[in-house]
Design an enzyme around this catalytic site. Structure first.
Site, PDB file in Angstrom:
ATOM      1  CG  HIS A  58      -0.755   1.476  -3.443  1.00 36.85           C
ATOM      2  ND1 HIS A  58      -1.993   1.126  -2.974  1.00 36.85           N
ATOM      3  CD2 HIS A  58      -0.299   0.385  -4.139  1.00 36.85           C
ATOM      4  CE1 HIS A  58      -2.287  -0.122  -3.367  1.00 36.85           C
ATOM      5  NE2 HIS A  58      -1.262  -0.576  -4.058  1.00 36.85           N
ATOM      6  CG  ASP A 106      -2.262   0.692   0.903  1.00 40.38           C
ATOM      7  OD1 ASP A 106      -2.183   1.879   0.537  1.00 40.38           O
ATOM      8  OD2 ASP A 106      -3.352   0.109   1.036  1.00 40.38           O
TER       9      ASP A 106
END
Ligand SMILES: *[C@@H]1O[C@H](CO)[C@@H](O)[C@H](O)[C@H]1NC(C)=O
Length: 377
Positions: free
Chosen positions: A242, A219
């Site tokens: 991310h 993430d």
């Protein structure tokens, strides 16, 4: 009569003794002396708690020593306030979460420091053993949320240096409601497909700085929540992951803003995003202002520069309103490298509270050896 004299002289005695106690040597609390064992199935939680209780209760500076080895720990809260403000966790060993994710999976945090002032962690490895929980989540079975590996809540004057965090069930390192924090030389590692394993999350905190760190995860490498001010990020390598994200913001109607964030000299390698600001599409008092993104190198990044005010990652129950989050004063300076998609700069700003003061300087992003495109509001 003798007793009276003694009582009279006691305050005087303390007055002369106290100053010398500041020079007293640091007391070391070795977790082995409190019963910790580097044995796979042995639970060392109580031993660590006992060492903490002594270190925290000491009026002298205290060091908790964790020798080489693997120590099994269940979820634990190291609580302050303490009697001294110089506690060092000197870690030569690895702390290991229980293999069965259900044991700590519903505890919000695996290792949490709460209301502490002046805690430093040097070295060490945290092994969150998240693999089976991620598999459960990916299979869509009913699973616990997962525990965040290391957290500081309501704390100040925190230093984390040279720590490695592996395979957290959920976020790896979290600062919530903290002041004056320095993170240096930290490594975070989890696979690119591990869900919700943000590297470092900062929320409701001021004066946090993150230097010289390497973060690879499933993430956000660093996520910046509402109420974060005076944040400094420098020399961080991100990937997989991310990206570095401000947000998501604007989930709450009444929400504190994000202000004065500097992100400089960062690299993104094969990440989903590079420098991102994201907010939900619903009314909110939240904002993001005075943000500087400077000297970033992108290598094969899907969305190198993105403002997404219609954020809704699963495309389920999206609010579908206009975001109330005001984004202003954002500078992108010297951002170069390669985009993995044609549109390298994407600004999807709120229709009711449009972005203002967005500056792009010296942006050189290519897609398949040609200049990439920008999608502006
Ligand atoms: C912005 O934050 C930095 C720390 O990251 C701090 O040194 C600086 O004083 C802050 N600026 C303002 C205007 O508050």
């Amino acid at each position: 009569m003798a007793r009276t004299i003694l009582l009279l002289f006691l305050p005087l005695f303390l007055f002369f003794v106290l100053p010398t106690s500041f020079a007293a040597p640091v007391i070391t609390y070795n977790v082995l002396n409190y019963g910790a064992k580097s044995v796979p199935s042995f639970d060392s939680t109580q031993a660590f708690m006992a060492a903490w209780t002594h270190a925290c209760g000491s009026t002298n500076p205290a060091t908790i020593y964790i020798p080489p080895g693997r120590f099994l720990l269940r979820n634990v809260i190291f609580r302050g306030p303490c009697k001294n403000n110089a506690i060092v966790l000197h870690m030569d060993g690895t702390l290991v979460a229980p293999f069965d994710y259900k044991v700590i999976g519903n505890a919000e945090q695996w290792i949490l420091f709460e209301d502490v002032n002046g805690v430093s962690i040097y070295g060490g490895v945290l092994d969150g053993q998240g693999t089976n929980l991620w598999a459960c989540k990916r299979d869509g079975r009913s699973c616990p949320t997962g525990a965040k590996s290391l957290g500081f809540r309501g704390s100040e004057n925190i230093l984390i240096s040279g720590l490695t965090s592996l395979n957290s069930q959920m976020f790896h390192i979290v600062f919530d409601g903290c002041n004056t924090v320095k993170v240096k030389g930290v490594r975070v590692s989890a696979p690119g497909n591990s869900p919700n394993t943000d590297g470092i999350h900062v929320g409701k905190s001021s004066g946090v700085s993150i230097f010289d760190s390497k973060i690879g995860t499933g993430d956000d490498c660093i996520s910046i929540g509402p109420g974060t001010t005076n944040l400094w990020i420098e020399n961080v390598a991100c990937g997989p992951g991310h990206g570095i994200s401000i947000g998501s913001l604007g989930w709450e109607l009444q929400e504190a803003g994000v202000q004065n964030v500097t992100v400089k000299t960062v690299t993104f390698t094969g990440t989903q995003n590079g420098l991102r600001i994201k907010s939900w599409a619903r009314p909110s008092s939240g904002f993001a202002k005075s943000i500087l993104f400077q000297h970033a190198v992108m290598t094969n990044v899907d969305n190198p520069i993105v403002i997404d005010q219609n954020y809704c990652p699963d495309h389920k129950n999206c609010p579908n309103k206009a975001s109330g989050v005001k984004i202003s004063g954002v500078t992108y300076q010297d951002i170069h490298g390669t985009s993995a998609t044609e549109v390298a700069v994407k600004f999807d700003c709120s229709s009711t509270t449009p972005c203002t003061g967005i500056k792009l300087e010296d942006i050189k992003l290519s897609y398949r050896s040609k200049a990439a495109k920008a999608s502006l509001p």
